[in-house]
Scaffold this motif. Structure first.
Motif, PDB file in Angstrom:
ATOM      1  N   GLU A 148    -157.345 -16.206 -37.116  1.00  0.00           N
ATOM      2  CA  GLU A 148    -157.706 -15.279 -36.036  1.00  0.00           C
ATOM      3  C   GLU A 148    -159.021 -14.581 -36.348  1.00  0.00           C
ATOM      4  O   GLU A 148    -159.867 -14.406 -35.469  1.00  0.00           O
ATOM      5  CB  GLU A 148    -156.591 -14.252 -35.820  1.00  0.00           C
ATOM      6  CG  GLU A 148    -155.397 -14.802 -35.057  1.00  0.00           C
ATOM      7  CD  GLU A 148    -154.434 -13.711 -34.637  1.00  0.00           C
ATOM      8  OE1 GLU A 148    -154.311 -12.699 -35.350  1.00  0.00           O
ATOM      9  OE2 GLU A 148    -153.810 -13.858 -33.566  1.00  0.00           O
ATOM     10  N   ARG A 208    -157.796 -22.245 -31.920  1.00  0.00           N
ATOM     11  CA  ARG A 208    -157.734 -20.939 -31.250  1.00  0.00           C
ATOM     12  C   ARG A 208    -156.305 -20.531 -30.906  1.00  0.00           C
ATOM     13  O   ARG A 208    -156.028 -19.346 -30.736  1.00  0.00           O
ATOM     14  CB  ARG A 208    -158.614 -20.947 -29.996  1.00  0.00           C
ATOM     15  CG  ARG A 208    -160.116 -20.952 -30.297  1.00  0.00           C
ATOM     16  CD  ARG A 208    -160.907 -20.597 -29.063  1.00  0.00           C
ATOM     17  NE  ARG A 208    -162.336 -20.560 -29.278  1.00  0.00           N
ATOM     18  CZ  ARG A 208    -163.005 -19.552 -29.824  1.00  0.00           C
ATOM     19  NH1 ARG A 208    -162.343 -18.502 -30.267  1.00  0.00           N
ATOM     20  NH2 ARG A 208    -164.324 -19.593 -29.944  1.00  0.00           N
ATOM     21  N   GLU A 209    -155.414 -21.487 -30.818  1.00  0.00           N
ATOM     22  CA  GLU A 209    -154.007 -21.173 -30.551  1.00  0.00           C
ATOM     23  C   GLU A 209    -153.278 -20.698 -31.809  1.00  0.00           C
ATOM     24  O   GLU A 209    -152.170 -20.167 -31.724  1.00  0.00           O
ATOM     25  CB  GLU A 209    -153.291 -22.403 -29.987  1.00  0.00           C
ATOM     26  CG  GLU A 209    -153.748 -22.790 -28.584  1.00  0.00           C
ATOM     27  CD  GLU A 209    -153.144 -24.117 -28.137  1.00  0.00           C
ATOM     28  OE1 GLU A 209    -152.325 -24.682 -28.910  1.00  0.00           O
ATOM     29  OE2 GLU A 209    -153.487 -24.584 -27.038  1.00  0.00           O
ATOM     30  N   ASP A 210    -153.905 -20.907 -32.957  1.00  0.00           N
ATOM     31  CA  ASP A 210    -153.274 -20.574 -34.228  1.00  0.00           C
ATOM     32  C   ASP A 210    -153.251 -19.061 -34.415  1.00  0.00           C
ATOM     33  O   ASP A 210    -154.282 -18.392 -34.280  1.00  0.00           O
ATOM     34  CB  ASP A 210    -154.068 -21.228 -35.367  1.00  0.00           C
ATOM     35  CG  ASP A 210    -153.281 -21.311 -36.652  1.00  0.00           C
ATOM     36  OD1 ASP A 210    -152.445 -20.430 -36.889  1.00  0.00           O
ATOM     37  OD2 ASP A 210    -153.501 -22.266 -37.411  1.00  0.00           O
ATOM     38  N   LYS A 211    -152.094 -18.495 -34.729  1.00  0.00           N
ATOM     39  CA  LYS A 211    -151.956 -17.053 -34.877  1.00  0.00           C
ATOM     40  C   LYS A 211    -151.991 -16.602 -36.336  1.00  0.00           C
ATOM     41  O   LYS A 211    -151.715 -15.449 -36.639  1.00  0.00           O
ATOM     42  CB  LYS A 211    -150.649 -16.576 -34.224  1.00  0.00           C
ATOM     43  CG  LYS A 211    -150.588 -16.884 -32.725  1.00  0.00           C
ATOM     44  CD  LYS A 211    -151.803 -16.333 -31.994  1.00  0.00           C
ATOM     45  CE  LYS A 211    -151.751 -16.655 -30.505  1.00  0.00           C
ATOM     46  NZ  LYS A 211    -152.983 -16.240 -29.788  1.00  0.00           N
ATOM     47  N   LYS A 257    -150.394 -25.677 -37.785  1.00  0.00           N
ATOM     48  CA  LYS A 257    -149.515 -26.251 -36.752  1.00  0.00           C
ATOM     49  C   LYS A 257    -148.972 -27.566 -37.241  1.00  0.00           C
ATOM     50  O   LYS A 257    -149.580 -28.257 -38.014  1.00  0.00           O
ATOM     51  CB  LYS A 257    -150.301 -26.436 -35.458  1.00  0.00           C
ATOM     52  CG  LYS A 257    -150.733 -25.085 -34.875  1.00  0.00           C
ATOM     53  CD  LYS A 257    -150.673 -25.118 -33.384  1.00  0.00           C
ATOM     54  CE  LYS A 257    -150.980 -23.746 -32.807  1.00  0.00           C
ATOM     55  NZ  LYS A 257    -149.826 -22.945 -32.571  1.00  0.00           N
TER      56      LYS A 257
END
Length: 306
Positions: A217, A209-212, A306
């Motif tokens: 997304e 969920r932190e991945d942009k 990441k």
């Protein structure tokens, strides 16, 4: 790997299809096309097209296929209250379909004809990856029996081989599954026996969920809609498992088994291991052991930016 692959998917229900498509794209697999199947396959095709574009693979061809099983009635698969919730104007309204996806253009060529054409074009190099009910694949085999000698392999997420329980992809169209399992095309199938050992943990979900990344997304939004609609607690990586196993073959361990897809009574929709080969069974490779650690190593390598 020199193989060409077609991924046959019902993206838009369980979120694992979207993860599988993303994994295949980001890993750089040689995708000959994506075909969609089961209840509003056209919307599924539009959804797949949008996801492919965000993965940088807008060049991949997408074809919509069969909406209805060969024989199975949808009313036997879903409770009436769920059917009422999901249907709009006589069509299945995909819970994950979002505004803007309707603008994605999909060719008029039917998925079945596309599978046949690609099997002939890439004779002995085409691998069909089935992560959905098997209606499209069965119809292609029935319409063009010559492809049985041309398709290199069929890889499936389907069945439950160690428990007397029907699995969704088989139960949605048992007749189609019987056709595929007995077709003579080499089949490798990983079922719930192994896929249920690969849930996405809270920590992994938080990292995702932190991945942009744009594709991730979109999957995050689709996943929230999936959580809301089905009330599941966490995603299980059913469909990505077969993609990861193609990228790192030691992820799943297979054994040769005689498998019969049940069509009648309390055996309907079940994958039944038999001692001897019969006209109703197929000799296939069944996944009975998995390394979740190896799976998630592959999954994170490509899906998490990441």
């Amino acid at each position: 790997m020199n193989d060409k692959i077609i991924i046959d998917t019902d993206v838009g229900d369980d979120i694992d299809d979207a993860f599988a498509l993303t994994l295949a794209c980001k890993a750089g697999m040689d995708i000959a096309g994506i075909t969609t199947v089961f209840r509003n396959s056209f919307q599924r095709a539009q959804m797949a097209k949008r996801l492919l574009k965000l993965c940088g693979r807008g060049d991949v061809e997408v074809r919509a296929g069969a909406d209805l099983p060969l024989v199975q009635r949808i009313e036997y698969l879903r409770p009436p209250e769920m059917l009422a919730k999901e249907e709009k104007d006589g069509y299945y309204a995909l819970p994950q379909f979002m505004p803007g996806m309707e603008s994605e253009e999909v060719s008029d060529e039917h998925a079945v004809d596309f599978i046949i054409r690609k099997a002939r074009e890439f004779a002995n190099k085409l691998v069909i990856v089935g992560i959905a009910p098997l209606t499209n694949v069965a119809l292609a085999i029935r319409k063009a029996p010559d492809i049985v000698k041309k398709v290199k392999e069929i890889r499936l997420i389907a069945g439950y081989y160690t428990k007397d329980v029907p699995e969704w992809n088989i139960a949605c169209d048992p007749e189609a599954a019987r056709i595929v399992y007995t077709s003579g095309i080499p089949v490798k199938a990983a079922g719930l026996d192994v896929t249920m050992q690969c849930p996405l943990s809270d920590d992994e979900l938080a990292i995702f969920r932190e991945d942009k990344n744009a594709a991730n997304e979109l999957i995050g939004v689709m996943m929230d809609k999936w959580f809301e609609h089905y009330k599941f607690e966490r995603p299980v990586m059913h469909d990505p498992l077969i993609i990861a196993d193609m990228l790192a073959p030691s992820v799943v361990e297979y054994e040769d088994k005689n498998v019969c897809v049940g069509l009648c009574g309390d055996k309907r929709g079940k994958t039944i291991l038999e001692e001897n080969d019969t006209l109703d069974s197929g000799r296939i490779k069944v996944g009975l052991a998995v390394s979740p650690e190896k799976f998630f190593a592959v999954f994170k390598k490509y899906v998490f930016d990441k």
